[in-house]
Scaffold this motif. Structure first.
Motif, PDB file in Angstrom:
ATOM      1  N   ASP A 120       0.686  -1.269  -0.074  1.00  0.00           N
ATOM      2  CA  ASP A 120      -0.063   0.109  -0.084  1.00  0.00           C
ATOM      3  C   ASP A 120       0.974   1.223   0.014  1.00  0.00           C
ATOM      4  O   ASP A 120       1.477   1.437   1.128  1.00  0.00           O
ATOM      5  CB  ASP A 120      -0.935   0.096   1.461  1.00  0.00           C
ATOM      6  CG  ASP A 120      -2.092   1.066   1.203  1.00  0.00           C
ATOM      7  OD1 ASP A 120      -2.181   1.616  -0.055  1.00  0.00           O
ATOM      8  OD2 ASP A 120      -2.851   1.334   2.024  1.00  0.00           O
ATOM      9  N   VAL A 129      -4.587   8.947  -0.027  1.00  0.00           N
ATOM     10  CA  VAL A 129      -4.921   8.701   1.388  1.00  0.00           C
ATOM     11  C   VAL A 129      -6.200   9.577   1.640  1.00  0.00           C
ATOM     12  O   VAL A 129      -6.653   9.398   3.015  1.00  0.00           O
ATOM     13  CB  VAL A 129      -3.759   8.802   2.054  1.00  0.00           C
ATOM     14  CG1 VAL A 129      -2.921   7.790   1.803  1.00  0.00           C
ATOM     15  CG2 VAL A 129      -3.420  10.383   2.066  1.00  0.00           C
ATOM     16  N   PRO A 162       2.033   5.181  -0.007  1.00  0.00           N
ATOM     17  CA  PRO A 162       1.423   6.449   0.855  1.00  0.00           C
ATOM     18  C   PRO A 162       0.665   7.521  -0.133  1.00  0.00           C
ATOM     19  O   PRO A 162       0.935   8.766   0.263  1.00  0.00           O
ATOM     20  CB  PRO A 162       2.662   7.011   1.534  1.00  0.00           C
ATOM     21  CG  PRO A 162       3.626   6.682   0.573  1.00  0.00           C
ATOM     22  CD  PRO A 162       3.450   5.413  -0.213  1.00  0.00           C
ATOM     23  N   GLN A 205       0.316   5.164   8.434  1.00  0.00           N
ATOM     24  CA  GLN A 205      -0.379   5.267   7.044  1.00  0.00           C
ATOM     25  C   GLN A 205      -1.389   6.325   7.010  1.00  0.00           C
ATOM     26  O   GLN A 205      -1.736   6.569   5.617  1.00  0.00           O
ATOM     27  CB  GLN A 205      -1.160   3.823   7.356  1.00  0.00           C
ATOM     28  CG  GLN A 205      -0.667   2.682   7.225  1.00  0.00           C
ATOM     29  CD  GLN A 205      -0.070   2.382   5.741  1.00  0.00           C
ATOM     30  OE1 GLN A 205       0.878   2.703   5.389  1.00  0.00           O
ATOM     31  NE2 GLN A 205      -0.983   1.918   4.908  1.00  0.00           N
ATOM     32  N   HIS A 206      -1.567   6.999   7.999  1.00  0.00           N
ATOM     33  CA  HIS A 206      -2.660   8.364   7.853  1.00  0.00           C
ATOM     34  C   HIS A 206      -2.232   9.336   8.670  1.00  0.00           C
ATOM     35  O   HIS A 206      -1.388   9.280   9.707  1.00  0.00           O
ATOM     36  CB  HIS A 206      -4.054   7.936   8.081  1.00  0.00           C
ATOM     37  CG  HIS A 206      -4.498   7.225   7.085  1.00  0.00           C
ATOM     38  ND1 HIS A 206      -4.867   7.473   5.661  1.00  0.00           N
ATOM     39  CD2 HIS A 206      -4.909   5.556   6.809  1.00  0.00           C
ATOM     40  CE1 HIS A 206      -5.363   6.511   4.952  1.00  0.00           C
ATOM     41  NE2 HIS A 206      -5.221   5.336   5.646  1.00  0.00           N
ATOM     42  N   ASP A 241      -6.130  13.591   6.575  1.00  0.00           N
ATOM     43  CA  ASP A 241      -7.036  12.715   5.861  1.00  0.00           C
ATOM     44  C   ASP A 241      -8.042  11.863   6.971  1.00  0.00           C
ATOM     45  O   ASP A 241      -8.887  11.294   6.780  1.00  0.00           O
ATOM     46  CB  ASP A 241      -6.242  11.485   5.168  1.00  0.00           C
ATOM     47  CG  ASP A 241      -4.799  11.417   5.793  1.00  0.00           C
ATOM     48  OD1 ASP A 241      -4.122  12.089   6.159  1.00  0.00           O
ATOM     49  OD2 ASP A 241      -4.373  10.186   6.106  1.00  0.00           O
ATOM     50  N   SER A 280      -9.298   8.997   4.794  1.00  0.00           N
ATOM     51  CA  SER A 280      -9.095   7.635   5.306  1.00  0.00           C
ATOM     52  C   SER A 280     -10.194   6.766   4.997  1.00  0.00           C
ATOM     53  O   SER A 280     -11.008   6.726   5.768  1.00  0.00           O
ATOM     54  CB  SER A 280      -8.250   7.633   6.477  1.00  0.00           C
ATOM     55  OG  SER A 280      -8.153   6.280   6.911  1.00  0.00           O
ATOM     56  N   THR A 311      -3.652   3.708  12.666  1.00  0.00           N
ATOM     57  CA  THR A 311      -3.495   4.530  11.120  1.00  0.00           C
ATOM     58  C   THR A 311      -2.379   5.692  11.610  1.00  0.00           C
ATOM     59  O   THR A 311      -1.711   5.783  10.699  1.00  0.00           O
ATOM     60  CB  THR A 311      -4.766   4.995  10.574  1.00  0.00           C
ATOM     61  OG1 THR A 311      -5.109   6.188  11.500  1.00  0.00           O
ATOM     62  CG2 THR A 311      -5.805   4.089  10.449  1.00  0.00           C
TER      63      THR A 311
END
Length: 202
Positions: A114, A119, A116, A165-166, A170, A122, A160
């Motif tokens: 996945d 996004v 980046p 990841q976030h 987002d 989210s 997240t």
């Protein structure tokens, strides 16, 4: 059938849509949040959460199932539109990951699968909130299920951030979208509540 279309659109956007520049939406707060690889287990539990919830409501509560998929599919479609119109990304991931434990190995694998990019909002957070709403509204879900899904949703949202990841933008956009769609999708219930209040005070 919708998920097939959604995944095909997402795959096309990620690999074939010509993008000259991604708009970085990282904030200073995102860089200040500490990295914790152990939250990856909360993050990947999202997939089982989605799978279980879909089939549970499909067989147990058709009314809530229809409201839930209306909520989720609308938000996911908006995500695709945003990704096409406003290509976005984050630059908050650790530069290098060691393979000292199973959690770091899973995070590294997740990073490779996945990217980046794209996004906003989210979907991990948006769908988790949607599922949690569905369980909280369902008359068929037990109190244990409602409490359990609430804890799981909070854990997924935290994950997240903690596995990078976030970020804040987002995540907040997912929360705002959830609130807006809650009003739209569950509007009838809100009107019924209003009528009951007026009746009591009338």
């Amino acid at each position: 059938m919708y998920f097939v279309v959604y995944l095909l659109c997402f795959f096309f956007i990620e690999h074939f849509l010509p993008v000259t520049q991604y708009h970085m939406i990282s904030t200073p707060i995102d860089h200040m949040i500490p990295f914790n690889e152990w939250f990856v287990f909360f993050y990947i539990s999202w997939f089982g959460y989605i799978f279980f919830s879909f089939w549970y409501f499909f067989f147990k509560d058709k009314k809530e199932y229809l409201q839930m998929i209306t909520f989720l599919f609308t938000g996911m479609t908006l995500f695709i539109v945003v990704s096409i119109i406003y290509p976005n990304g984050l630059d908050i991931r650790p530069k290098q990951l060691e393979h000292n434990n199973i959690a770091l190995i899973l995070v590294d694998l997740l990073y490779k699968i996945d990217t980046p990019t794209n996004v906003l909002p989210s979907i991990h957070i948006f769908n988790s909130i949607g599922m949690c709403m569905a369980f909280s509204k369902s008359k068929h879900a037990t109190s244990i299920m409602k409490k359990g899904t609430t804890i799981l949703t909070i854990g997924i949202i935290l994950s997240t951030f903690l596995i990078k990841q976030h970020g804040m933008i987002d995540a907040l956009s997912a929360v705002v979208l959830s609130v807006v769609l809650y009003v739209v999708v569950y509007k009838k219930n809100i009107y019924l509540l209003k009528k009951k209040i007026l009746k009591v005070h009338g």
